[in-house]
Design a protein around this motif. Sequence first.
Motif, mmCIF file in Angstrom:
data_model
loop_
_atom_site.group_PDB
_atom_site.id
_atom_site.type_symbol
_atom_site.label_atom_id
_atom_site.label_comp_id
_atom_site.label_asym_id
_atom_site.label_seq_id
_atom_site.Cartn_x
_atom_site.Cartn_y
_atom_site.Cartn_z
ATOM 1 N N ALA A 157 -7.779 -18.923 -35.688
ATOM 2 C CA ALA A 157 -6.933 -19.940 -35.062
ATOM 3 C C ALA A 157 -7.265 -21.336 -35.584
ATOM 4 O O ALA A 157 -6.370 -22.173 -35.743
ATOM 5 N N ILE A 158 -8.537 -21.577 -35.863
ATOM 6 C CA ILE A 158 -8.954 -22.887 -36.363
ATOM 7 C C ILE A 158 -8.360 -23.153 -37.737
ATOM 8 O O ILE A 158 -7.814 -24.234 -38.008
ATOM 9 N N VAL A 159 -8.468 -22.185 -38.643
ATOM 10 C CA VAL A 159 -7.925 -22.373 -39.988
ATOM 11 C C VAL A 159 -6.420 -22.639 -39.914
ATOM 12 O O VAL A 159 -5.900 -23.529 -40.590
ATOM 13 N N LYS A 160 -5.726 -21.897 -39.083
ATOM 14 C CA LYS A 160 -4.277 -22.089 -38.949
ATOM 15 C C LYS A 160 -3.963 -23.465 -38.369
ATOM 16 O O LYS A 160 -3.005 -24.129 -38.801
ATOM 17 N N PHE A 161 -4.755 -23.922 -37.409
ATOM 18 C CA PHE A 161 -4.555 -25.243 -36.827
ATOM 19 C C PHE A 161 -4.734 -26.325 -37.885
ATOM 20 O O PHE A 161 -3.952 -27.298 -37.951
ATOM 21 N N ILE A 162 -5.750 -26.188 -38.722
ATOM 22 C CA ILE A 162 -5.967 -27.159 -39.800
ATOM 23 C C ILE A 162 -4.774 -27.160 -40.741
ATOM 24 O O ILE A 162 -4.279 -28.223 -41.157
ATOM 25 N N MET A 163 -4.282 -25.982 -41.084
ATOM 26 C CA MET A 163 -3.138 -25.896 -41.988
ATOM 27 C C MET A 163 -1.870 -26.474 -41.357
ATOM 28 O O MET A 163 -1.015 -27.013 -42.050
ATOM 29 N N GLN A 164 -1.730 -26.386 -40.042
ATOM 30 C CA GLN A 164 -0.590 -27.006 -39.375
ATOM 31 C C GLN A 164 -0.585 -28.513 -39.622
ATOM 32 O O GLN A 164 0.466 -29.122 -39.863
ATOM 33 N N ASN A 165 -1.755 -29.110 -39.583
ATOM 34 C CA ASN A 165 -1.850 -30.544 -39.803
ATOM 35 C C ASN A 165 -1.706 -30.898 -41.283
ATOM 36 O O ASN A 165 -1.170 -31.959 -41.622
ATOM 37 N N PHE A 166 -2.183 -30.019 -42.164
ATOM 38 C CA PHE A 166 -1.958 -30.190 -43.603
ATOM 39 C C PHE A 166 -0.452 -30.151 -43.883
ATOM 40 O O PHE A 166 0.099 -30.996 -44.596
ATOM 41 N N HIS A 210 -12.467 -18.678 -53.716
ATOM 42 C CA HIS A 210 -12.494 -20.001 -53.097
ATOM 43 C C HIS A 210 -11.082 -20.438 -52.711
ATOM 44 O O HIS A 210 -10.137 -20.250 -53.485
ATOM 45 N N PRO A 211 -10.894 -21.005 -51.522
ATOM 46 C CA PRO A 211 -9.557 -21.455 -51.113
ATOM 47 C C PRO A 211 -9.106 -22.662 -51.930
ATOM 48 O O PRO A 211 -9.746 -23.713 -51.926
ATOM 49 N N ASP A 252 -8.675 -12.567 -44.906
ATOM 50 C CA ASP A 252 -7.553 -11.656 -44.654
ATOM 51 C C ASP A 252 -6.375 -12.357 -43.974
ATOM 52 O O ASP A 252 -5.322 -11.753 -43.775
ATOM 53 N N THR A 253 -6.536 -13.628 -43.615
ATOM 54 C CA THR A 253 -5.395 -14.416 -43.141
ATOM 55 C C THR A 253 -5.016 -15.497 -44.155
ATOM 56 O O THR A 253 -4.152 -16.326 -43.871
ATOM 57 N N TRP A 254 -5.660 -15.481 -45.304
ATOM 58 C CA TRP A 254 -5.425 -16.500 -46.338
ATOM 59 C C TRP A 254 -4.806 -15.912 -47.602
ATOM 60 O O TRP A 254 -3.923 -16.506 -48.204
ATOM 61 N N VAL A 255 -5.255 -14.752 -48.029
ATOM 62 C CA VAL A 255 -4.828 -14.171 -49.301
ATOM 63 C C VAL A 255 -3.598 -13.287 -49.086
ATOM 64 O O VAL A 255 -3.655 -12.319 -48.334
ATOM 65 N N PRO A 256 -2.478 -13.588 -49.747
ATOM 66 C CA PRO A 256 -1.270 -12.768 -49.604
ATOM 67 C C PRO A 256 -1.468 -11.381 -50.204
ATOM 68 O O PRO A 256 -2.346 -11.162 -51.037
ATOM 69 N N THR A 257 -0.621 -10.448 -49.812
ATOM 70 C CA THR A 257 -0.700 -9.076 -50.319
ATOM 71 C C THR A 257 0.081 -8.900 -51.611
ATOM 72 O O THR A 257 -0.020 -7.853 -52.255
ATOM 73 N N LEU A 284 3.999 -15.413 -46.802
ATOM 74 C CA LEU A 284 2.930 -16.308 -46.384
ATOM 75 C C LEU A 284 1.989 -15.582 -45.433
ATOM 76 O O LEU A 284 2.434 -15.040 -44.410
ATOM 77 N N PRO A 285 0.677 -15.540 -45.715
ATOM 78 C CA PRO A 285 -0.262 -14.972 -44.748
ATOM 79 C C PRO A 285 -0.363 -15.863 -43.523
ATOM 80 O O PRO A 285 0.089 -17.021 -43.541
ATOM 81 N N ASP A 286 -0.951 -15.362 -42.480
ATOM 82 C CA ASP A 286 -0.901 -16.043 -41.186
ATOM 83 C C ASP A 286 -1.404 -17.488 -41.253
ATOM 84 O O ASP A 286 -0.804 -18.379 -40.665
ATOM 85 N N SER A 287 -2.498 -17.741 -41.964
ATOM 86 C CA SER A 287 -3.045 -19.097 -42.022
ATOM 87 C C SER A 287 -2.075 -20.090 -42.643
ATOM 88 O O SER A 287 -2.122 -21.289 -42.346
ATOM 89 N N LEU A 288 -1.188 -19.599 -43.523
ATOM 90 C CA LEU A 288 -0.308 -20.488 -44.278
ATOM 91 C C LEU A 288 1.120 -20.525 -43.745
ATOM 92 O O LEU A 288 1.976 -21.204 -44.321
#
Length: 463
Positions: A348-357, A398-399, A70-75, A83-87
């Motif tokens: 928060a972890i997924v978003k942190f990883i995406m920040q570095n991506f 799958h992401p 729910d923080t990855w898939v856009p509406t 952009l959903p929160d993770s992205l």
Amino acid sequence: MKLPRIFSIGKKAQLSRRTMLRGVIGGAGVGLALPLLDAMVDDDATRLANGAELPRRFGVFYWGGGVVHDTWVPTSTGMTWDLPDSLTPFESIRDSVTLITGTEHKNSSPGHIPARGIALSSSHDMTICTGDCVGTYRGQDHPQPSIDSLVAEAWDGQTPYKSLEVSICQKGPYKNNSSWKAGGTTYNRHEPSPQAVFERLFGDTFSSDPGLLETTTELELSMLDAVMNDAKRLGTKVSYEDRMRLEQHLEGLRSIEQRLQNLGGLSCQAPDAPVASDFGDGSANEQKQAKSELQSQLVAAALACDLTRVFSYEWSATQSEAVYWEVGSSQEHHQLNHDAPDGPEMRAIVKFIMQNFAYLAMQIAAYSEPGGGSLLDQTLIFGTSEHARAGSHNYTDHPMIFVGKAGGSLKAGMHHRVEGSNLDGPKVLLTAVRAVGVEAASIGDPNSDGDREATEDISAVMA
């Protein structure tokens, strides 16, 4: 670094894409490759000066632990999606992001080892596990190559290095092994040490002892001191714009060099015996972001210099046991996947990883290319994880994310969703490969009754 202020007169100079700056410092040879310059392309900046096509680049950004959907898939879908929160870390380059959601891989074993093979090659070792096992299959010899290795084989011989593999987090049982050749028995081991990556790419030493970083640190000099005369000579042959690109490139390399010199305790290590004690590798407080920034700068420089056109960037291991203290978590990532897969720490972890991506992508985008575009416009980075929801060991929705425009072959900036039950995950892998011009007839395991092999791509995202 400042080059002499001169201007091109008359016919545009032409340089080979393989032109390098060379010199010697403290007995160590220095050979610095160059970014793509106007002098290396035709008048329209659509091909190299020798008539060859402008090179595309391909990379994989891989992380363990899946996502929170729910923080990855856009509406919404199409070109106008939020952009959903993770992205959200990709906001500044969102027109280079292509998101494909709703696709699935066939689930045949819950283990993390086959999951790695499925996510990156649509195949896995079918050896049945005996004894104390998690899942049916635990063999590590995946029959099909990871997609980065597939592209690297197709482009073999075009650059000094067939591929570049780097890694960040060093906690977890299956680290540094998310890239492999066909047959699965030969892994392209990921290098966790930025120092070793630097030596490999820019050292070009004629003797292995002393290493370039060790030499320049001891002499309180820069590798640029060795190539200054060569750089000045080149500056008399190229346009003002090319000299500006050259200055930017050399200043960027000097910045990386200074950060590495200031770490202390530097030594020249062979890639198969890396050291990275300065980044707390293996400890609870790994310095993930500091290392990631350096690795990203090095990857971007390697692509810009055409030292390689393929890379694999392993953020964290399959079955990641990294501790994300940066976002306030004190629990290992793998266990957190099982205990609180949708909780605030996981988000928060997924978003942190995406920040570095996103930082990696922006470092690539910082390099300009002749014709007005950026290096990211010629690049495709495929991002994925071993599972969709790692705590459940599944591959549902799958992401899979593309970053970069792949030379214009993608409808970049799009969110495409595949609705309904499907096994279209392999099609996304084939789409990534074809987008950079590798005309693979199929991807995945041909001995899987068709449920792991794709012969069609996701045409909706192709330009």
